[in-house]
Design an enzyme around this catalytic site. Sequence first.
Site: not given
Ligand code: AP5
Length: 215
Positions: A13, A87, A126, A159, A170
């Site tokens: 994402k 979410r 990552r 992270r 997660r």
């Molecule tokens: P990356 O693009 O970083 O993946 P992402 O989908 O953004 O993953 P996140 O881990 O950030 O998502 P998340 O939803 O768990 O975390 P968030 O920060 O929202 O890619 C991942 C890796 O793969 C990178 O190294 C990249 O280089 C590589 N990659 C990507 N695409 C690739 C490809 N096609 N090929 C090869 N490599 C690739 O949330 C964190 C925490 O915050 C949650 O756990 C929760 O506690 C809280 N939170 C956030 N939003 C909410 C909400 N709405 N409600 C409640 N709690 C929330």
Amino acid sequence: MRVVLLGAPGAGKGTHCKRIVARYGLLHLSSGDILRRERAEGTALGKKAQSYMDAGTLVPDDLIVEMMSKAIQAARAGGYVLDGFPRTVRQAEALDRALAKGNNGIDVVINLQVNDNVVVERITGRRSCPKCGAVYHVKNMPPKRDGVCDHDGAALVQRPDDTAEVVKNRLATYYEQTEPVVEYYKARRDVRDVPADGEADAVAATLFEELDALK
Ligand code: AP5
């Protein structure tokens, strides 16, 4: 254009939002990035969110809806892409209510689809830049110099919620609370499924085809 980007942790994402922002000039509203900023600044919200994030569970809906409503309100004039929000079905309902008031609907929901084994490999590899937010992967998207950001030379960090143990939580949280959001949207609006296991340029090409068709 207003886009919601859904997908499991590690689906890409954040990676693809950066590309969408560069191509379409949208604002990137990431709930995870906003929470991490609040934590780094030591705000009351950041302190409340910390234990949930570190355990890989969700921050309570009320806190998130208030935080994201403010961000969306500030972005209203232009288009945006929502990353990590909504979410839960409660968050999706709150978003629909807030947008209906301003007659400002979501144009499309993109659902990045990825296998669990790919998620674990991506997340544990990552690394990100604490200064500019650039995201790398030790194998798939390495920086030019090991452990150093290409853009500003800062030391890359991992992270705290990117360990194999927390990733399991997660993913379980995703299936229990976020996958129902996909069904919620499928019953109400246009949802485009985009396979996201492949190489990033190929995923982006499919994603852009879907978004170009909306212009
Ligand atoms: P990356 O693009 O970083 O993946 P992402 O989908 O953004 O993953 P996140 O881990 O950030 O998502 P998340 O939803 O768990 O975390 P968030 O920060 O929202 O890619 C991942 C890796 O793969 C990178 O190294 C990249 O280089 C590589 N990659 C990507 N695409 C690739 C490809 N096609 N090929 C090869 N490599 C690739 O949330 C964190 C925490 O915050 C949650 O756990 C929760 O506690 C809280 N939170 C956030 N939003 C909410 C909400 N709405 N409600 C409640 N709690 C929330």
